[in-house]
Design an enzyme around this catalytic site. Structure first.
Site, PDB file in Angstrom:
ATOM      1  N   ARG A  51      95.743  25.701 -20.844  1.00  0.00           N
ATOM      2  CA  ARG A  51      96.435  26.125 -22.066  1.00  0.00           C
ATOM      3  C   ARG A  51      97.034  27.531 -21.958  1.00  0.00           C
ATOM      4  O   ARG A  51      98.069  27.804 -22.534  1.00  0.00           O
ATOM      5  CB  ARG A  51      95.438  26.164 -23.224  1.00  0.00           C
ATOM      6  N   HIS A 181      78.364  16.678  -7.143  1.00  0.00           N
ATOM      7  CA  HIS A 181      78.563  17.572  -5.994  1.00  0.00           C
ATOM      8  C   HIS A 181      77.377  17.547  -5.024  1.00  0.00           C
ATOM      9  O   HIS A 181      77.507  17.958  -3.877  1.00  0.00           O
ATOM     10  CB  HIS A 181      78.925  18.996  -6.437  1.00  0.00           C
ATOM     11  N   LYS A 185      76.855  17.828  -0.288  1.00  0.00           N
ATOM     12  CA  LYS A 185      76.080  18.835   0.453  1.00  0.00           C
ATOM     13  C   LYS A 185      75.797  18.327   1.860  1.00  0.00           C
ATOM     14  O   LYS A 185      75.472  17.162   2.051  1.00  0.00           O
ATOM     15  CB  LYS A 185      74.772  19.159  -0.276  1.00  0.00           C
ATOM     16  N   GLU A 219      65.422  25.717  -9.503  1.00  0.00           N
ATOM     17  CA  GLU A 219      66.451  26.751  -9.634  1.00  0.00           C
ATOM     18  C   GLU A 219      65.838  28.003 -10.241  1.00  0.00           C
ATOM     19  O   GLU A 219      64.873  27.920 -11.015  1.00  0.00           O
ATOM     20  CB  GLU A 219      67.567  26.271 -10.556  1.00  0.00           C
ATOM     21  N   ASP A 238      71.312  16.716 -17.397  1.00  0.00           N
ATOM     22  CA  ASP A 238      72.044  17.663 -16.551  1.00  0.00           C
ATOM     23  C   ASP A 238      71.759  17.451 -15.063  1.00  0.00           C
ATOM     24  O   ASP A 238      72.658  17.588 -14.234  1.00  0.00           O
ATOM     25  CB  ASP A 238      71.661  19.097 -16.958  1.00  0.00           C
ATOM     26  N   HIS A 243      72.022  14.142 -10.130  1.00  0.00           N
ATOM     27  CA  HIS A 243      71.701  14.698  -8.808  1.00  0.00           C
ATOM     28  C   HIS A 243      70.398  14.123  -8.238  1.00  0.00           C
ATOM     29  O   HIS A 243      70.352  13.695  -7.093  1.00  0.00           O
ATOM     30  CB  HIS A 243      71.584  16.227  -8.868  1.00  0.00           C
TER      31      HIS A 243
HETATM   32  C1  BG6 Z   1      75.064  21.339 -11.956  1.00  0.00           C
HETATM   33  C2  BG6 Z   1      74.217  21.536 -13.196  1.00  0.00           C
HETATM   34  O1  BG6 Z   1      75.550  20.027 -11.897  1.00  0.00           O
HETATM   35  O2  BG6 Z   1      74.280  21.613 -10.810  1.00  0.00           O
HETATM   36  C3  BG6 Z   1      73.662  22.938 -13.234  1.00  0.00           C
HETATM   37  O3  BG6 Z   1      75.032  21.317 -14.338  1.00  0.00           O
HETATM   38  C4  BG6 Z   1      72.921  23.253 -11.959  1.00  0.00           C
HETATM   39  O4  BG6 Z   1      72.796  23.109 -14.354  1.00  0.00           O
HETATM   40  C5  BG6 Z   1      73.786  22.934 -10.737  1.00  0.00           C
HETATM   41  O5  BG6 Z   1      72.587  24.638 -11.977  1.00  0.00           O
HETATM   42  C6  BG6 Z   1      72.976  23.073  -9.462  1.00  0.00           C
HETATM   43  O6  BG6 Z   1      73.840  22.968  -8.375  1.00  0.00           O
HETATM   44  P1  BG6 Z   1      73.490  23.680  -6.991  1.00  0.00           P
HETATM   45  O7  BG6 Z   1      74.562  23.220  -6.076  1.00  0.00           O
HETATM   46  O8  BG6 Z   1      73.517  25.161  -7.279  1.00  0.00           O
HETATM   47  O9  BG6 Z   1      72.126  23.214  -6.616  1.00  0.00           O
END
Ligand code: BG6
Length: 491
Positions: A51, A181, A185, A219, A238, A243
């Site tokens: 935007r 994602h 890795k 984390e 999340d 993941h």
């Molecule tokens: C994201 C989550 O998909 O992955 C985050 O929304 C999380 O909350 C992150 O911190 C962790 O990714 P990575 O690659 O740092 O382990």
């Protein structure tokens, strides 16, 4: 060993949400690093769309500053950066209105119909549908079009189904790249290489030899800066539904007949469908709170989200089973949390004890253990039992057979490519193996929905745990009840 770079044909990539956090921190730096590596040819066009009003020069200046901040000095050479910026343009655009779309069409009209066109939806989920509709109505889609959709892919099964239906009305499944994602890795892919490229492990990879498997994604960060999203999501939506579920699939799936997108995804789907429902007493939810005497908004979940009655979990530990021939009887323990003691993503495959110790009980019993470190310090360690050195009789001890991927890749490759680099180039090459198929996402929600519904029905409140700890004590009990223990959370 230097990693091989295979250049692709020039392509067009439009980043919707180009001024947002993800685009600035991950997507554009990933493209820049691939350009530096020589994978992205001249003639490629990267079009930022958002935007905000920027001139092309204004956007390039902003991008240059971001890239300097988000890529290592080593690769951020001024000439290379200038050459990369020449590939980049910008279109101010309203994803849910009509502003900017004619300009985007104009900008894309220069390339032929067969050129790969990637539209990256780096925006909130509310914009997925309007973007898909506009791409269609402005005639920007054809067989060479691919869309990349970020998580969260739905909030539950019903919303994921709706989203799949909407996208399917404009695109074939083969054009939809749902990003998780974690699948990009390096070590996550190595999981498949280790399992299916070696004779050593696969014969032992079942409930006859594996006592249990632990998957930990710990984390140290909190949720500051993402309060609204996280309050609605929590650790289940999340991290766990996507993941951790993907890691579980890769660890547990049957060998696919070939490394091809649908063969791999069919096998992952079978794992999700074979997951038992989780019993409420096999789940521990936690929420971080400050340690005694510690102060700071980011150490206290409820303060961070400004809701003293929040019942959103920032930590989950659970035990589940996969009801199939390979895994019947082997528990899988999953845990993930924010603001824990260390950043550490690890899968521990704990093998059973040898059936009989010829050395007698006093020599000690040691079970083998395969530790797969996803981050940091990517690598694999196999613990094996040997004799304690010295003349003190036959006593046994564990020693690690350690393989660090950083060492194996040598100094030049010691910084593994970011997941986004690999995934974006896979989109350009048209390889969906590392992306989630619609039915996989739905099956994953189908497993998590009843768990969340149960918490809501019971008004479940997460247990507080101290920021900087290993999580709530109840998570330890979950394993202790089974005469097992979590492996430590170490950096
Ligand atoms: C994201 C989550 O998909 O992955 C985050 O929304 C999380 O909350 C992150 O911190 C962790 O990714 P990575 O690659 O740092 O382990």
């Amino acid at each position: 060993m230097v990693s091989r770079v295979i250049p692709v044909e020039p392509f067009d990539l439009v980043v919707f949400g180009a001024t947002g956090d993800l685009a600035r921190r991950k997507i554009l730096p990933a493209l820049f690093r691939r350009f530096c590596a020589g994978q992205i040819p001249g003639g490629t066009r990267i079009i930022g769309a958002a935007r905000s009003e920027f001139s092309i020069t204004g956007y390039r200046d902003k991008l240059a500053a971001d890239l300097k901040q988000n890529t290592s000095e080593k690769i951020c050479d001024a000439d290379v950066l200038a050459a990369f910026l020449q590939l980049v343009t910008y279109v101010p655009l309203d994803g849910s209105g009509e502003t900017g779309w004619p300009a985007l069409c104009e900008s894309l009209s220069a390339s032929g119909a067969e050129r790969v066109k990637v539209f990256y939806f780096s925006v909130g989920p509310a914009l997925f549908e309007p973007l898909a509709e506009r791409l269609h109505s402005y005639g920007l889609t054809n067989a060479a079009t691919r869309i990349v959709v970020e998580k969260p892919f739905g909030h539950d099964l019903a919303s994921a189904r709706d989203l799949n239906r909407t996208l399917a009305s404009h695109f074939d499944e083969g054009q939809i790249y749902r990003i998780d994602h974690y699948l990009g890795k390096e070590t996550v892919q190595n999981l498949m290489a280790v399992r299916f490229g070696n004779m050593l492990f696969e014969p032992l990879w079942n409930s006859q030899y594996v006592d249990h498997i632990q998957i930990t994604v710990a984390e140290t960060v909190g949720v500051l800066g993402r309060e609204d999203y996280y309050e609605r999501a929590g650790a289940m939506r999340d991290m766990t539904q996507n993941h951790l579920m993907q890691l579980l699939c890769l660890i547990a799936m049957e060998p696919p007949a070939k490394f091809d997108p649908d063969a791999v995804r069919d096998e992952k789907l079978k794992v999700i469908r074979a997951l038992d429902p989780v019993e409420p007493y096999h789940i521990v939810r936690g929420q971080y709170a400050p340690a005694a005497g510690a102060v700071g908004r980011d150490l206290n979940y409820r303060e961070t989200v400004d809701n003293q009655r929040s019942s959103t979990e920032s930590y989950i530990a659970l035990k589940t089973h996969i009801s199939n021939w390979r895994w019947a009887g082997t528990p899988f323990y999953l845990r993930t949390g924010k603001r824990l003691k260390a950043r550490s993503s690890v899968i521990n495959v704990m093998f059973k004890d040898a059936p009989h110790s010829i050395f007698g009980e006093e020599a000690g019993r040691h079970a083998n253990h395969l530790k797969i470190r996803l981050q940091p310090n990517e690598g694999i360690t196999l613990s094996v039992t040997i004799k304690e050195p010295g003349p003190g009789g036959m006593r046994l001890m564990d020693v690690p057979l350690d393989m660090s991927f950083a060492e194996a890749l040598g100094p030049e490759g010691s910084e593994p490519a970011d997941a986004y680099e690999r995934l974006i180039m896979d989109v350009v090459r048209g390889n969906q193996t590392l992306f989630m198929r619609g039915d996989e996402v739905e099956a994953a929600w189908g497993w998590t929905d009843p768990i969340i519904a149960d918490w809501q029905a019971r008004g479940d409140v997460p247990k507080p745990y101290e920021s900087g700890s290993t999580g709530p004590g109840d998570a330890d009990l979950l394993l202790r009840r089974d005469q097992r223990e979590w492996r430590g959370i170490n950096p």
